[in-house]
Write a protein that holds these residues in place. Structure first.
Motif, PDB file in Angstrom:
ATOM      1  N   ARG A  88       8.934   3.918  -0.390  1.00  0.00           N
ATOM      2  CA  ARG A  88       8.584   3.188  -1.625  1.00  0.00           C
ATOM      3  C   ARG A  88       9.726   3.267  -2.645  1.00  0.00           C
ATOM      4  NH1 ARG A  88       3.601   5.324  -4.339  1.00  0.00           N
ATOM      5  NH2 ARG A  88       3.751   3.361  -5.524  1.00  0.00           N
ATOM      6  N   ALA A  89      10.293   4.462  -2.808  1.00  0.00           N
ATOM      7  CA  ALA A  89      11.365   4.643  -3.788  1.00  0.00           C
ATOM      8  C   ALA A  89      12.596   3.817  -3.428  1.00  0.00           C
ATOM      9  CB  ALA A  89      11.735   6.123  -3.890  1.00  0.00           C
ATOM     10  N   GLU A  90      12.846   3.630  -2.142  1.00  0.00           N
ATOM     11  CA  GLU A  90      14.011   2.858  -1.685  1.00  0.00           C
ATOM     12  C   GLU A  90      13.743   1.370  -1.584  1.00  0.00           C
ATOM     13  OE1 GLU A  90      14.593   4.781   2.022  1.00  0.00           O
ATOM     14  OE2 GLU A  90      15.394   6.641   1.141  1.00  0.00           O
ATOM     15  N   GLY A  91      12.525   0.938  -1.878  1.00  0.00           N
ATOM     16  CA  GLY A  91      12.192  -0.481  -1.810  1.00  0.00           C
ATOM     17  C   GLY A  91      11.960  -0.994  -0.404  1.00  0.00           C
ATOM     18  N   ARG A  92      11.830  -0.103   0.553  1.00  0.00           N
ATOM     19  CA  ARG A  92      11.591  -0.522   1.938  1.00  0.00           C
ATOM     20  C   ARG A  92      10.117  -0.753   2.214  1.00  0.00           C
ATOM     21  NH1 ARG A  92      13.921   4.332   4.979  1.00  0.00           N
ATOM     22  NH2 ARG A  92      13.664   3.034   6.838  1.00  0.00           N
ATOM     23  N   LEU A  93       9.269  -0.187   1.373  1.00  0.00           N
ATOM     24  CA  LEU A  93       7.828  -0.367   1.475  1.00  0.00           C
ATOM     25  C   LEU A  93       7.296  -0.941   0.170  1.00  0.00           C
ATOM     26  CD1 LEU A  93       6.724   3.019   3.129  1.00  0.00           C
ATOM     27  CD2 LEU A  93       7.235   0.843   4.264  1.00  0.00           C
ATOM     28  N   ASP A  94       6.441  -1.920   0.280  1.00  0.00           N
ATOM     29  CA  ASP A  94       5.775  -2.499  -0.890  1.00  0.00           C
ATOM     30  C   ASP A  94       4.322  -2.026  -0.864  1.00  0.00           C
ATOM     31  OD1 ASP A  94       4.888  -3.974  -3.005  1.00  0.00           O
ATOM     32  OD2 ASP A  94       4.991  -5.921  -1.996  1.00  0.00           O
ATOM     33  N   LEU A  95       4.104  -0.815  -1.352  1.00  0.00           N
ATOM     34  CA  LEU A  95       2.787  -0.189  -1.325  1.00  0.00           C
ATOM     35  C   LEU A  95       2.355   0.201  -2.726  1.00  0.00           C
ATOM     36  CD1 LEU A  95       3.094   2.301   1.697  1.00  0.00           C
ATOM     37  CD2 LEU A  95       1.994   0.064   1.698  1.00  0.00           C
ATOM     38  N   GLN A  96       1.034   0.091  -2.966  1.00  0.00           N
ATOM     39  CA  GLN A  96       0.454   0.515  -4.223  1.00  0.00           C
ATOM     40  C   GLN A  96      -0.628   1.556  -3.951  1.00  0.00           C
ATOM     41  OE1 GLN A  96       1.778  -0.538  -7.067  1.00  0.00           O
ATOM     42  NE2 GLN A  96       3.181  -1.804  -5.843  1.00  0.00           N
ATOM     43  N   PRO A  97      -0.698   2.601  -4.773  1.00  0.00           N
ATOM     44  CA  PRO A  97      -1.754   3.602  -4.579  1.00  0.00           C
ATOM     45  C   PRO A  97      -3.132   3.000  -4.850  1.00  0.00           C
ATOM     46  CG  PRO A  97       0.001   4.427  -6.011  1.00  0.00           C
ATOM     47  CD  PRO A  97       0.229   2.956  -5.860  1.00  0.00           C
ATOM     48  N   VAL A  98      -4.115   3.414  -4.072  1.00  0.00           N
ATOM     49  CA  VAL A  98      -5.511   3.014  -4.275  1.00  0.00           C
ATOM     50  C   VAL A  98      -6.385   4.247  -4.060  1.00  0.00           C
ATOM     51  CG1 VAL A  98      -5.189   0.598  -3.617  1.00  0.00           C
ATOM     52  CG2 VAL A  98      -5.739   2.290  -1.856  1.00  0.00           C
TER      53      VAL A  98
END
Length: 429
Positions: free
Chosen positions: A303-313
Protein backbone atom coordinates in the motif's frame (compact mmCIF):
# COMPACT_ATOMS: atom_id res chain seq x y z
CA UNK A 1 -9.29 -40.04 -4.37
CA UNK A 2 -11.50 -41.40 -7.17
CA UNK A 3 -14.53 -40.18 -9.13
CA UNK A 4 -17.99 -41.47 -8.25
CA UNK A 5 -21.03 -41.65 -10.55
CA UNK A 6 -22.06 -38.13 -9.61
CA UNK A 7 -18.80 -36.47 -10.63
CA UNK A 8 -17.48 -36.06 -7.11
CA UNK A 9 -14.13 -37.12 -5.67
CA UNK A 10 -14.32 -39.65 -2.84
CA UNK A 11 -11.61 -41.33 -0.74
CA UNK A 12 -10.93 -44.97 -1.50
CA UNK A 13 -8.74 -47.68 -0.04
CA UNK A 14 -9.03 -50.44 2.54
CA UNK A 15 -11.99 -50.03 4.86
CA UNK A 16 -9.70 -50.53 7.85
CA UNK A 17 -7.69 -47.47 6.81
CA UNK A 18 -10.76 -45.30 6.20
CA UNK A 19 -12.04 -46.24 9.66
CA UNK A 20 -8.72 -45.62 11.39
CA UNK A 21 -8.12 -42.99 14.05
CA UNK A 22 -5.52 -41.25 11.86
CA UNK A 23 -7.99 -40.91 9.00
CA UNK A 24 -10.68 -39.62 11.35
CA UNK A 25 -8.33 -36.87 12.54
CA UNK A 26 -7.36 -35.99 8.95
CA UNK A 27 -10.78 -35.44 7.36
CA UNK A 28 -11.86 -31.80 7.85
CA UNK A 29 -15.51 -32.82 8.34
CA UNK A 30 -14.83 -35.62 10.81
CA UNK A 31 -16.17 -35.17 14.36
CA UNK A 32 -12.73 -36.33 15.53
CA UNK A 33 -10.85 -33.52 13.73
CA UNK A 34 -9.59 -30.42 15.52
CA UNK A 35 -11.98 -27.55 14.79
CA UNK A 36 -11.21 -24.17 13.22
CA UNK A 37 -11.19 -22.26 16.50
CA UNK A 38 -8.47 -24.47 18.00
CA UNK A 39 -6.37 -24.43 14.82
CA UNK A 40 -6.58 -20.64 14.55
CA UNK A 41 -5.76 -20.15 18.24
CA UNK A 42 -2.55 -22.15 17.80
CA UNK A 43 -1.66 -20.53 14.48
CA UNK A 44 -2.46 -16.89 15.34
CA UNK A 45 -2.07 -16.50 19.12
CA UNK A 46 -1.22 -12.78 18.81
CA UNK A 47 -4.01 -11.78 16.39
CA UNK A 48 -5.54 -8.74 18.14
CA UNK A 49 -9.09 -9.01 16.77
CA UNK A 50 -11.76 -11.70 16.91
CA UNK A 51 -15.15 -11.88 15.25
CA UNK A 52 -17.64 -14.75 15.40
CA UNK A 53 -17.92 -14.68 11.60
CA UNK A 54 -14.31 -14.04 10.54
CA UNK A 55 -12.44 -15.73 13.37
CA UNK A 56 -9.13 -14.25 14.55
CA UNK A 57 -7.66 -11.48 12.42
CA UNK A 58 -5.31 -8.50 12.35
CA UNK A 59 -6.88 -6.30 9.65
CA UNK A 60 -9.45 -6.25 6.85
CA UNK A 61 -9.28 -4.45 3.52
CA UNK A 62 -11.21 -3.89 0.31
CA UNK A 63 -9.66 -3.08 -3.05
CA UNK A 64 -7.40 -4.51 -5.73
CA UNK A 65 -3.83 -4.82 -6.98
CA UNK A 66 -2.58 -1.69 -8.75
CA UNK A 67 0.53 -3.47 -10.06
CA UNK A 68 -0.03 -5.08 -13.48
CA UNK A 69 -0.93 -7.71 -14.54
CA UNK A 70 -2.45 -9.29 -11.42
CA UNK A 71 -5.91 -7.71 -11.47
CA UNK A 72 -6.29 -8.25 -15.21
CA UNK A 73 -5.31 -11.92 -14.98
CA UNK A 74 -7.43 -12.80 -11.94
CA UNK A 75 -11.16 -13.36 -11.52
CA UNK A 76 -11.39 -10.62 -8.91
CA UNK A 77 -8.93 -7.98 -7.72
CA UNK A 78 -5.78 -10.04 -8.20
CA UNK A 79 -4.81 -10.18 -4.52
CA UNK A 80 -4.35 -13.95 -4.25
CA UNK A 81 -1.73 -14.13 -7.01
CA UNK A 82 -0.05 -10.92 -5.83
CA UNK A 83 0.51 -12.18 -2.28
CA UNK A 84 1.75 -15.56 -3.56
CA UNK A 85 4.11 -13.84 -6.03
CA UNK A 86 5.39 -11.46 -3.35
CA UNK A 87 6.20 -14.38 -1.07
CA UNK A 88 8.24 -15.92 -3.91
CA UNK A 89 9.96 -12.61 -4.78
CA UNK A 90 11.12 -12.21 -1.20
CA UNK A 91 12.41 -15.78 -0.95
CA UNK A 92 9.88 -16.78 1.68
CA UNK A 93 8.71 -19.76 -0.39
CA UNK A 94 9.98 -21.93 -3.25
CA UNK A 95 6.60 -22.86 -4.69
CA UNK A 96 2.84 -22.43 -4.52
CA UNK A 97 0.31 -25.27 -4.48
CA UNK A 98 -2.77 -24.06 -6.36
CA UNK A 99 -5.28 -25.12 -8.99
CA UNK A 100 -4.36 -25.01 -12.69
CA UNK A 101 -6.20 -25.91 -15.88
CA UNK A 102 -5.60 -29.55 -16.75
CA UNK A 103 -3.45 -30.86 -19.57
CA UNK A 104 -4.96 -32.67 -22.62
CA UNK A 105 -6.47 -36.00 -21.62
CA UNK A 106 -6.59 -35.00 -17.95
CA UNK A 107 -9.40 -33.55 -15.78
CA UNK A 108 -10.22 -29.93 -16.49
CA UNK A 109 -8.44 -28.75 -13.33
CA UNK A 110 -5.99 -30.02 -10.75
CA UNK A 111 -3.49 -28.89 -8.16
CA UNK A 112 0.03 -28.12 -9.39
CA UNK A 113 3.11 -26.46 -7.91
CA UNK A 114 4.10 -23.12 -9.45
CA UNK A 115 7.72 -22.08 -8.98
CA UNK A 116 7.77 -18.74 -10.81
CA UNK A 117 5.44 -15.83 -11.52
CA UNK A 118 4.49 -16.94 -15.04
CA UNK A 119 3.37 -20.35 -13.77
CA UNK A 120 1.54 -18.67 -10.93
CA UNK A 121 -0.44 -16.37 -13.24
CA UNK A 122 -1.28 -19.30 -15.52
CA UNK A 123 -3.24 -20.74 -12.59
CA UNK A 124 -5.15 -17.56 -11.76
CA UNK A 125 -8.98 -17.37 -11.98
CA UNK A 126 -11.76 -19.20 -10.16
CA UNK A 127 -12.17 -22.98 -10.56
CA UNK A 128 -15.50 -24.37 -9.34
CA UNK A 129 -14.50 -27.96 -9.97
CA UNK A 130 -13.63 -30.96 -7.76
CA UNK A 131 -9.88 -31.27 -7.15
CA UNK A 132 -7.67 -32.93 -4.55
CA UNK A 133 -4.29 -32.37 -2.91
CA UNK A 134 -2.95 -35.93 -2.76
CA UNK A 135 -0.46 -35.73 -5.64
CA UNK A 136 0.98 -32.29 -4.84
CA UNK A 137 1.42 -33.21 -1.18
CA UNK A 138 3.43 -36.23 -2.34
CA UNK A 139 5.55 -33.83 -4.41
CA UNK A 140 6.11 -31.65 -1.36
CA UNK A 141 7.21 -34.70 0.64
CA UNK A 142 9.64 -35.66 -2.15
CA UNK A 143 11.13 -32.20 -2.81
CA UNK A 144 12.63 -30.10 0.00
CA UNK A 145 11.65 -26.46 0.12
CA UNK A 146 9.11 -24.07 1.56
CA UNK A 147 5.63 -23.94 0.08
CA UNK A 148 2.41 -21.96 0.24
CA UNK A 149 -1.00 -23.53 -0.32
CA UNK A 150 -4.01 -21.75 -1.88
CA UNK A 151 -7.37 -23.32 -1.09
CA UNK A 152 -10.95 -23.07 0.06
CA UNK A 153 -11.65 -23.36 3.82
CA UNK A 154 -11.93 -27.16 4.08
CA UNK A 155 -8.73 -27.61 2.03
CA UNK A 156 -6.77 -25.22 4.24
CA UNK A 157 -8.10 -26.98 7.34
CA UNK A 158 -7.20 -30.37 5.82
CA UNK A 159 -3.61 -29.20 5.24
CA UNK A 160 -3.37 -28.11 8.89
CA UNK A 161 -4.64 -31.53 9.95
CA UNK A 162 -2.15 -33.26 7.64
CA UNK A 163 0.71 -31.13 9.00
CA UNK A 164 -0.23 -32.22 12.51
CA UNK A 165 0.37 -35.85 11.52
CA UNK A 166 3.30 -35.44 9.12
CA UNK A 167 6.43 -33.58 10.31
CA UNK A 168 7.74 -33.25 6.75
CA UNK A 169 4.62 -31.36 5.66
CA UNK A 170 4.73 -29.34 8.88
CA UNK A 171 8.26 -28.18 8.05
CA UNK A 172 7.75 -27.52 4.33
CA UNK A 173 4.25 -26.02 4.09
CA UNK A 174 4.82 -22.64 5.68
CA UNK A 175 2.03 -20.37 4.38
CA UNK A 176 -1.74 -20.77 3.89
CA UNK A 177 -3.71 -18.55 1.50
CA UNK A 178 -7.46 -19.03 1.89
CA UNK A 179 -10.39 -18.40 -0.44
CA UNK A 180 -13.90 -17.50 0.71
CA UNK A 181 -16.30 -20.26 -0.31
CA UNK A 182 -20.04 -20.65 -0.88
CA UNK A 183 -19.88 -24.37 -1.69
CA UNK A 184 -18.19 -26.76 -4.10
CA UNK A 185 -19.72 -28.14 -7.30
CA UNK A 186 -19.44 -31.57 -8.85
CA UNK A 187 -17.93 -32.20 -12.28
CA UNK A 188 -21.47 -32.53 -13.63
CA UNK A 189 -21.73 -28.73 -13.55
CA UNK A 190 -19.54 -28.57 -16.67
CA UNK A 191 -21.75 -31.19 -18.33
CA UNK A 192 -24.77 -29.02 -17.59
CA UNK A 193 -22.99 -26.06 -19.20
CA UNK A 194 -22.42 -28.15 -22.32
CA UNK A 195 -26.04 -29.31 -22.48
CA UNK A 196 -27.33 -25.75 -22.20
CA UNK A 197 -24.81 -24.33 -24.66
CA UNK A 198 -25.71 -26.98 -27.23
CA UNK A 199 -22.40 -28.82 -27.46
CA UNK A 200 -21.18 -32.35 -26.82
CA UNK A 201 -19.56 -32.57 -23.40
CA UNK A 202 -16.88 -34.92 -24.78
CA UNK A 203 -15.69 -32.12 -27.07
CA UNK A 204 -15.05 -29.65 -24.23
CA UNK A 205 -11.35 -29.05 -23.70
CA UNK A 206 -11.32 -26.00 -21.40
CA UNK A 207 -13.72 -24.30 -19.02
CA UNK A 208 -13.88 -20.71 -17.82
CA UNK A 209 -16.48 -20.27 -15.10
CA UNK A 210 -16.14 -16.49 -14.83
CA UNK A 211 -15.15 -14.95 -18.15
CA UNK A 212 -13.90 -11.51 -17.17
CA UNK A 213 -15.14 -8.35 -18.89
CA UNK A 214 -14.25 -4.95 -17.45
CA UNK A 215 -17.31 -3.44 -19.15
CA UNK A 216 -19.80 -5.68 -17.31
CA UNK A 217 -20.61 -6.00 -13.59
CA UNK A 218 -18.30 -8.41 -11.81
CA UNK A 219 -21.24 -10.45 -10.52
CA UNK A 220 -22.51 -11.16 -14.05
CA UNK A 221 -20.81 -14.53 -14.39
CA UNK A 222 -20.33 -15.95 -17.89
CA UNK A 223 -19.74 -19.66 -18.55
CA UNK A 224 -17.27 -20.13 -21.40
CA UNK A 225 -16.30 -23.46 -23.02
CA UNK A 226 -13.49 -24.13 -25.50
CA UNK A 227 -14.06 -27.10 -27.80
CA UNK A 228 -11.70 -29.57 -29.47
CA UNK A 229 -11.59 -27.56 -32.71
CA UNK A 230 -10.69 -24.32 -30.92
CA UNK A 231 -14.17 -22.80 -31.19
CA UNK A 232 -15.90 -21.39 -28.12
CA UNK A 233 -19.43 -21.06 -26.76
CA UNK A 234 -20.62 -18.99 -23.83
CA UNK A 235 -23.64 -17.67 -21.99
CA UNK A 236 -24.36 -15.71 -18.82
CA UNK A 237 -25.16 -17.74 -15.73
CA UNK A 238 -28.48 -15.99 -15.21
CA UNK A 239 -29.72 -17.54 -18.48
CA UNK A 240 -28.91 -21.05 -17.24
CA UNK A 241 -31.40 -23.34 -15.53
CA UNK A 242 -28.97 -23.89 -12.64
CA UNK A 243 -27.12 -20.58 -12.74
CA UNK A 244 -28.23 -19.28 -9.32
CA UNK A 245 -25.33 -20.20 -7.06
CA UNK A 246 -27.34 -19.97 -3.87
CA UNK A 247 -29.85 -22.60 -5.01
CA UNK A 248 -27.17 -25.27 -4.55
CA UNK A 249 -27.24 -27.26 -7.80
CA UNK A 250 -24.47 -29.93 -7.84
CA UNK A 251 -23.37 -28.98 -4.33
CA UNK A 252 -21.21 -31.45 -2.47
CA UNK A 253 -23.18 -32.89 0.45
CA UNK A 254 -20.40 -32.04 2.91
CA UNK A 255 -20.98 -28.34 2.19
CA UNK A 256 -24.31 -28.57 4.02
CA UNK A 257 -22.28 -29.11 7.21
CA UNK A 258 -19.57 -26.44 6.85
CA UNK A 259 -19.41 -23.48 9.24
CA UNK A 260 -16.35 -21.70 7.79
CA UNK A 261 -17.11 -19.11 5.09
CA UNK A 262 -13.84 -17.16 5.08
CA UNK A 263 -11.06 -19.75 5.63
CA UNK A 264 -10.54 -18.87 9.28
CA UNK A 265 -7.38 -21.00 9.58
CA UNK A 266 -5.55 -19.31 6.68
CA UNK A 267 -2.77 -16.73 7.15
CA UNK A 268 -4.76 -14.47 4.85
CA UNK A 269 -8.15 -14.94 3.19
CA UNK A 270 -9.57 -13.46 -0.01
CA UNK A 271 -13.10 -13.02 -1.30
CA UNK A 272 -15.12 -10.96 -3.75
CA UNK A 273 -16.54 -7.62 -2.63
CA UNK A 274 -20.20 -8.45 -3.34
CA UNK A 275 -21.53 -5.05 -2.29
CA UNK A 276 -21.95 -1.87 -4.28
CA UNK A 277 -20.20 -0.06 -5.79
CA UNK A 278 -17.65 -2.88 -6.04
CA UNK A 279 -19.90 -5.63 -7.41
CA UNK A 280 -20.64 -3.47 -10.46
CA UNK A 281 -16.94 -2.95 -11.22
CA UNK A 282 -16.10 -5.49 -13.92
CA UNK A 283 -12.39 -5.23 -13.17
CA UNK A 284 -12.99 -7.16 -9.93
CA UNK A 285 -12.50 -6.20 -6.28
CA UNK A 286 -11.24 -8.24 -3.33
CA UNK A 287 -11.98 -8.21 0.36
CA UNK A 288 -8.98 -9.38 2.37
CA UNK A 289 -8.75 -10.70 5.94
CA UNK A 290 -5.17 -10.73 7.29
CA UNK A 291 -4.10 -12.88 10.23
CA UNK A 292 -0.33 -13.53 9.97
CA UNK A 293 2.27 -10.80 10.78
CA UNK A 294 4.34 -11.44 7.62
CA UNK A 295 1.32 -11.02 5.34
CA UNK A 296 0.41 -7.83 7.20
CA UNK A 297 3.87 -6.42 6.47
CA UNK A 298 3.62 -7.33 2.77
CA UNK A 299 0.27 -5.58 2.47
CA UNK A 300 1.36 -2.52 4.45
CA UNK A 301 4.44 -2.11 2.27
CA UNK A 302 2.47 -2.74 -0.93
CA UNK A 303 0.00 0.00 0.00
CA UNK A 304 2.78 2.44 0.93
CA UNK A 305 4.52 1.82 -2.41
CA UNK A 306 1.33 2.27 -4.43
CA UNK A 307 1.35 -1.32 -5.65
CA UNK A 308 -1.89 -2.11 -3.85
CA UNK A 309 -5.05 -0.01 -3.91
CA UNK A 310 -6.59 -1.15 -0.63
CA UNK A 311 -8.70 0.58 1.99
CA UNK A 312 -9.18 -0.61 5.58
CA UNK A 313 -12.66 -1.89 6.47
CA UNK A 314 -14.21 -3.50 9.53
CA UNK A 315 -15.52 -7.01 10.12
CA UNK A 316 -19.11 -5.97 9.44
CA UNK A 317 -18.17 -4.78 5.96
CA UNK A 318 -16.51 -8.10 5.13
CA UNK A 319 -19.44 -10.07 6.52
CA UNK A 320 -21.88 -7.98 4.48
CA UNK A 321 -20.05 -8.94 1.28
CA UNK A 322 -20.79 -12.60 2.12
CA UNK A 323 -24.19 -12.13 3.77
CA UNK A 324 -25.90 -15.00 1.95
CA UNK A 325 -23.06 -17.38 2.77
CA UNK A 326 -23.23 -16.53 6.46
CA UNK A 327 -27.00 -17.03 6.56
CA UNK A 328 -26.51 -20.47 4.98
CA UNK A 329 -23.66 -21.43 7.34
CA UNK A 330 -25.13 -20.03 10.54
CA UNK A 331 -28.94 -19.99 10.62
CA UNK A 332 -29.26 -22.55 7.83
CA UNK A 333 -26.67 -24.87 9.38
CA UNK A 334 -28.33 -24.62 12.78
CA UNK A 335 -31.59 -25.74 11.20
CA UNK A 336 -29.98 -28.52 9.12
CA UNK A 337 -28.30 -29.93 12.21
CA UNK A 338 -31.73 -30.62 13.66
CA UNK A 339 -32.35 -32.99 10.73
CA UNK A 340 -29.28 -35.19 11.26
CA UNK A 341 -30.68 -38.61 12.17
CA UNK A 342 -28.45 -41.15 10.41
CA UNK A 343 -24.79 -41.68 9.66
CA UNK A 344 -21.94 -39.65 11.15
CA UNK A 345 -23.29 -36.80 13.25
CA UNK A 346 -21.06 -33.76 12.63
CA UNK A 347 -19.76 -31.70 15.53
CA UNK A 348 -19.98 -28.03 14.57
CA UNK A 349 -19.43 -24.67 16.23
CA UNK A 350 -23.07 -23.86 15.44
CA UNK A 351 -25.63 -25.40 17.78
CA UNK A 352 -28.70 -27.21 16.36
CA UNK A 353 -31.62 -24.79 16.43
CA UNK A 354 -34.99 -24.62 14.67
CA UNK A 355 -36.79 -22.24 16.99
CA UNK A 356 -37.06 -18.66 15.79
CA UNK A 357 -36.61 -19.46 12.09
CA UNK A 358 -39.67 -18.49 10.06
CA UNK A 359 -41.53 -21.10 8.05
CA UNK A 360 -40.53 -19.50 4.77
CA UNK A 361 -36.82 -19.57 5.62
CA UNK A 362 -37.19 -23.19 6.66
CA UNK A 363 -38.72 -23.94 3.27
CA UNK A 364 -35.78 -22.18 1.60
CA UNK A 365 -33.30 -24.39 3.47
CA UNK A 366 -35.33 -27.53 2.77
CA UNK A 367 -35.55 -26.65 -0.92
CA UNK A 368 -31.82 -25.97 -1.19
CA UNK A 369 -31.02 -29.29 0.44
CA UNK A 370 -33.38 -31.11 -1.93
CA UNK A 371 -31.85 -29.34 -4.95
CA UNK A 372 -28.30 -30.13 -3.89
CA UNK A 373 -29.21 -33.80 -3.35
CA UNK A 374 -31.45 -34.43 -6.35
CA UNK A 375 -29.45 -32.47 -8.94
CA UNK A 376 -26.78 -35.19 -8.77
CA UNK A 377 -29.35 -37.92 -9.32
CA UNK A 378 -31.21 -36.17 -12.14
CA UNK A 379 -28.02 -35.26 -14.01
CA UNK A 380 -26.76 -38.84 -13.68
CA UNK A 381 -30.06 -40.14 -15.07
CA UNK A 382 -30.00 -37.62 -17.93
CA UNK A 383 -26.44 -38.59 -18.86
CA UNK A 384 -27.15 -42.29 -18.52
CA UNK A 385 -30.20 -42.13 -20.80
CA UNK A 386 -28.81 -39.51 -23.20
CA UNK A 387 -31.76 -37.20 -22.45
CA UNK A 388 -30.45 -33.87 -21.08
CA UNK A 389 -33.98 -32.47 -20.86
CA UNK A 390 -34.70 -34.83 -17.97
CA UNK A 391 -32.29 -32.80 -15.89
CA UNK A 392 -32.83 -29.39 -17.46
CA UNK A 393 -36.64 -29.57 -17.21
CA UNK A 394 -36.38 -30.65 -13.59
CA UNK A 395 -33.85 -27.87 -12.86
CA UNK A 396 -36.12 -25.17 -14.31
CA UNK A 397 -39.14 -26.38 -12.36
CA UNK A 398 -37.30 -26.62 -9.07
CA UNK A 399 -35.74 -23.22 -9.59
CA UNK A 400 -39.18 -21.71 -10.14
CA UNK A 401 -40.16 -22.97 -6.70
CA UNK A 402 -36.90 -21.76 -5.14
CA UNK A 403 -37.20 -18.35 -6.78
CA UNK A 404 -40.76 -18.02 -5.52
CA UNK A 405 -39.53 -18.66 -1.98
CA UNK A 406 -36.50 -16.38 -2.05
CA UNK A 407 -37.31 -13.47 -4.33
CA UNK A 408 -40.93 -12.79 -5.24
CA UNK A 409 -44.13 -14.59 -4.44
CA UNK A 410 -45.28 -14.18 -8.03
CA UNK A 411 -47.12 -17.24 -9.24
CA UNK A 412 -46.94 -18.81 -5.77
CA UNK A 413 -48.86 -16.01 -3.99
CA UNK A 414 -52.05 -18.09 -3.50
CA UNK A 415 -50.04 -20.99 -2.08
CA UNK A 416 -48.13 -18.73 0.31
CA UNK A 417 -51.34 -17.06 1.46
CA UNK A 418 -52.86 -20.43 2.22
CA UNK A 419 -49.74 -21.58 4.12
CA UNK A 420 -49.79 -18.37 6.16
CA UNK A 421 -53.46 -18.85 7.04
CA UNK A 422 -52.83 -22.42 8.16
CA UNK A 423 -49.73 -21.41 10.12
CA UNK A 424 -51.67 -18.59 11.75
CA UNK A 425 -54.49 -20.90 12.84
CA UNK A 426 -51.99 -23.35 14.33
CA UNK A 427 -50.19 -20.57 16.18
CA UNK A 428 -53.50 -19.34 17.60
CA UNK A 429 -54.17 -22.75 19.03
Amino acid sequence: MEWDDYGQLKPTGPATHRRSEAFARLCPFSPEATNEDAIAAARFPDAPQHDARLGRYTSCHVGAVAEAPFRERGSSGGMVSWVAAELMRRGEIDGVLHVHPGTPGQPFFGYRISRNEDELLAGARSRYHPVHLAEVLDQVRATPGRYAVVGIPCFIKAVHLARAQDPVLAERITHMLGLFCGHMKSARFVQSFAWQLGVDHDRVRAVEYRLKDANRPANWYTAHLTLDDGSTVQNEWFHLADGDWGAGYFQNSACNFCDDVVAETADVSFGDAWVEPYSSDGRGTNVVVVRAPLIQRLIDEGRAEGRLDLQPVDADFVADTQAAGFRQRREGLAYRLTWAKRGIRPVKRVAPQAKGIGWRRKLVYRTRAAISRDSHRMAWLAARTGRPQLYLGWARRTYAVYEGLTYDRGRFAPLFSRIERVAGRRKDG
